[in-house]
Motif scaffolding. Structure first.
Motif, PDB file in Angstrom:
ATOM      1  N   LYS A   1      -9.714  39.762  26.030  1.00  0.00           N
ATOM      2  CA  LYS A   1      -8.981  40.936  26.076  1.00  0.00           C
ATOM      3  C   LYS A   1      -7.907  40.977  27.528  1.00  0.00           C
ATOM      4  N   GLY A   2      -6.272  40.858  27.512  1.00  0.00           N
ATOM      5  CA  GLY A   2      -6.246  41.299  28.530  1.00  0.00           C
ATOM      6  C   GLY A   2      -5.469  39.935  28.707  1.00  0.00           C
ATOM      7  N   LYS A   3      -5.128  39.055  27.922  1.00  0.00           N
ATOM      8  CA  LYS A   3      -5.169  38.415  27.887  1.00  0.00           C
ATOM      9  C   LYS A   3      -3.315  37.964  26.976  1.00  0.00           C
ATOM     10  N   ALA A   4      -2.630  37.209  27.190  1.00  0.00           N
ATOM     11  CA  ALA A   4      -0.855  37.159  26.623  1.00  0.00           C
ATOM     12  C   ALA A   4      -0.600  35.250  26.044  1.00  0.00           C
ATOM     13  N   LYS A   5       0.067  35.542  24.976  1.00  0.00           N
ATOM     14  CA  LYS A   5       0.458  34.095  24.763  1.00  0.00           C
ATOM     15  C   LYS A   5       2.085  34.531  24.073  1.00  0.00           C
TER      16      LYS A   5
END
Length: 630
Positions: free
Chosen positions: A554-558
């Motif tokens: 949660k809250g992370k990106a790629k």
């Protein structure tokens, strides 16, 4: 749960007649005690029945034909044996015989009328326009699946017997609640997030590089610029359909055919039947259910709510008097429309029957079905003559007549095929196009095939007139294509690098997706509440984004490369799945089907112990000695 190999061993009769049916034949190992046929030349003996080498070979070839529809016409017998298809075919045949033997043991028999009625009433065999049984369509489906009419009828009789046994096995089974909840929690978890899609404006313009760069790209990606081998051919084709159009018939022949086929045009009285079925030792439950009906309760409500049966199990469909279980026949056909019976005992258990509708008997006149009967006579004449006509074509070619002239003499269809690629459809609505294509690619330029027969019974001769080999197209001829391909690859590389850098900034906390969108002057799109299989994903999102949501914290990106371009996606929220599911939920239904199949598997194991089964490995290996040795 059962292995996916069931797919290969399901009965073709059940597929054609009933769609997806809960009979799946389980692969089981061969015991030493089962290999005891002595000098017998049969493949197997199952109780009072046997499996002949011819029966096995035909079933194996049919299974190979099915696999060719998946893997292409080059899929051969050796590959089939290596992947276990031969062993699975043997096991499927033995399983069919076990169920049929068991059905006979408990007194289940299938009359010719019942087999006939099931054929005539099956939607697959009905004319799309008239809605009536179409013999030509029936035979075409059989040919497509590699069956003669007698083989199909006997195989269907076996299936109908087996279905009456199998249909009662899974009625009382229920998937365990912990398993349902575990799978539901995994499958039905929802995740949502947001994403920003990068476009051409987010990278510097891509200029056309020097020719030395393009030539290197052309050399390194030569497969992209290789023209496939093509062939030109002449095809002479004899089909029953084309010959039938040339046949003349008399009124007397039509009348005679109508009288011979009168059973096809007679529709006996039918009754739509529902059933509550209780175990042989559960008369008490059947009695309680009957009392509930007597008190005025609805039949389906009693069956589903009080007896815990599935609606699909309760609704048996339409029956004629001849295709009803003998022990229930008089009961069902003595009821009035809407009436239900007292509990009736059979070998399968305690039954309460209800008739929901009655369709009166009907007979079509010759005038009503004249076109259908006439076409059937023409087709029968064509079927009778195609062998002789094909032999005449073969004789003409053997005498040195050109393929074109020989085709003209026997009124065969002649096709000129140009620039045919391997595996390509030949066009012209040619049936078995892939099979003929494979033959074209077995020949060399200038070669002419022997008279061949397709799996559907069509005869053909094909001559390869030209072969254009596969070759890498010169750089000068495809320079524009090379430029386009190079720019596309360079664009994706640059966009991916930028997306990776933007995702890294979100992950290290130096930027949020709102700031990224502002910086790029791009919009932020919502993924929607998405499941692992992509359900719920917004139409604007690439399917690859669904996978990314379930990889992120949660809250992370790629960064994600998908069909809609390159995007940066961030996971916003995770929503757990509901633990309690209704009985009609797809997960419950899927587990129920799998559980029913496992019960059938266990029942087959029981039958294997109760009914003698002997396999002759020597005969099996002898049939396919060359391939099994490789």
């Amino acid at each position: 749960m059962l292995s996916g190999i069931r797919t290969f061993s399901q009965s073709i009769f059940a597929k054609i007649l009933f769609g997806i049916i809960a009979i799946s034949f389980v692969a089981w190992g061969l015991k030493a005690s089962m290999l005891s046929l002595g000098n017998s030349r049969e493949v197997a003996e199952v109780g009072s029945q046997s499996i002949s080498p011819v029966e096995l070979d035909r079933a194996f070839k049919r299974n190979i034909d099915k696999m060719r529809r998946v893997f292409g016409p080059s899929f051969d017998q050796q590959q089939a044996i290596q992947m276990g298809l031969l062993n699975n075919t043997v096991q499927g045949l033995v399983s069919q015989k076990l169920l049929e033997e068991n059905a006979k043991d408990i007194g289940i028999g299938i009359s010719d009328d019942k087999v006939r009625d099931n054929i005539f009433n099956n939607q697959s065999f009905k004319n799309d326009t008239t809605g009536q049984f179409d013999r030509q369509k029936f035979l075409q489906i059989l040919y497509q699946n590699g069956y003669s009419e007698p083989e199909f009828i006997e195989g269907m009789r076996s299936d109908l017997m087996s279905q009456q046994v199998v249909g009662s096995l899974g009625a009382a089974s229920t998937p365990p609640s912990p398993l349902v909840k575990t799978i539901a929690a995994y499958r039905n978890e929802d995740r949502n997030g947001r994403f920003v899609t990068l476009g051409d404006d987010d990278i510097d313009p891509i200029e056309t590089p020097a020719d030395d760069v393009l030539k290197k790209f052309h050399d390194e990606h030569s497969s992209q610029f290789t023209a496939p081998e093509t062939r030109n051919a002449t095809l002479a084709l004899l089909t029953v359909d084309s010959l039938a159009k040339t046949m003349d018939v008399t009124d007397a022949e039509v009348l005679d055919a109508y009288n011979q086929r009168i059973g096809e045009f007679q529709t006996p009285e039918k009754r739509a039947v529902e059933q509550m079925l209780f175990a042989p030792n559960d008369k008490e439950s059947a009695t309680e259910a009957y009392k509930a009906l007597e008190s005025g309760k609805d039949f389906m409500a009693v069956a589903t709510e009080e007896a815990g049966m599935k609606e699909s199990v309760v609704k048996l469909g339409e029956f004629t008097k001849d295709n009803m279980l003998p022990d229930l026949r008089d009961t069902v056909f003595s009821l009035s429309e809407g009436g239900y019976s007292q509990p009736v005992e059979t070998a399968l258990g305690w039954h309460i029957m209800r008739v929901t509708s009655i369709t009166p008997a009907h007979e079509q006149s010759l005038d009503e079905v004249r076109e259908q009967v006439e076409n059937g006579v023409k087709r029968q004449k064509a079927e009778d003559q195609i062998f002789d006509i094909a032999a005449q074509l073969d004789d003409e070619l053997g005498a040195g007549t050109s393929l074109k002239d020989a085709a003209d003499k026997v009124h065969a269809e002649l096709f000129t095929l140009t620039d045919i690629k391997k595996g390509q459809d030949l066009g012209h609505d040619i049936r078995d196009s892939q099979e003929i294509n494979a033959k074209i690619y077995e020949l060399n330029e200038g070669d002419e095939s022997f008279l061949e027969e397709t799996q559907n019974g069509d005869r053909y001769v094909v001559s390869v007139t030209k072969v254009t080999p596969s070759a890498v197209q010169p750089f000068e001829d495809v320079r524009d294509q090379v430029i386009t391909a190079w720019k596309a690859e360079e664009k994706q590389r640059l966009l991916s690098e930028k997306a990776d850098a933007l995702a890294a900034r979100i992950n290290d906390g130096s930027a949020k997706i709102e700031a990224i969108a502002t910086e790029l002057d791009n919009s932020i799109d919502e993924t929607g509440d998405t499941k692992r299989d992509g359900r719920g994903l917004s139409a604007d999102a690439s399917p690859a984004i669904a996978g990314a949501l379930f990889e992120l914290e949660k809250g992370k990106a790629k960064s994600v490369v998908g069909a809609n371009g390159v995007a940066v996606v961030v996971l916003d929220d995770v929503k757990g799945a509901a633990a309690d599911l209704g009985k009609d939920d797809p997960i419950v239904s899927e587990l129920q089907d799998s559980l029913d199949q496992d019960i059938v598997s266990q029942y087959l194991d029981y039958l294997r112990d109760d009914i003698s089964v002997s396999l002759n490995n020597g005969v099996i290996n002898g049939l396919y000695a060359q391939n099994t040795a490789n």
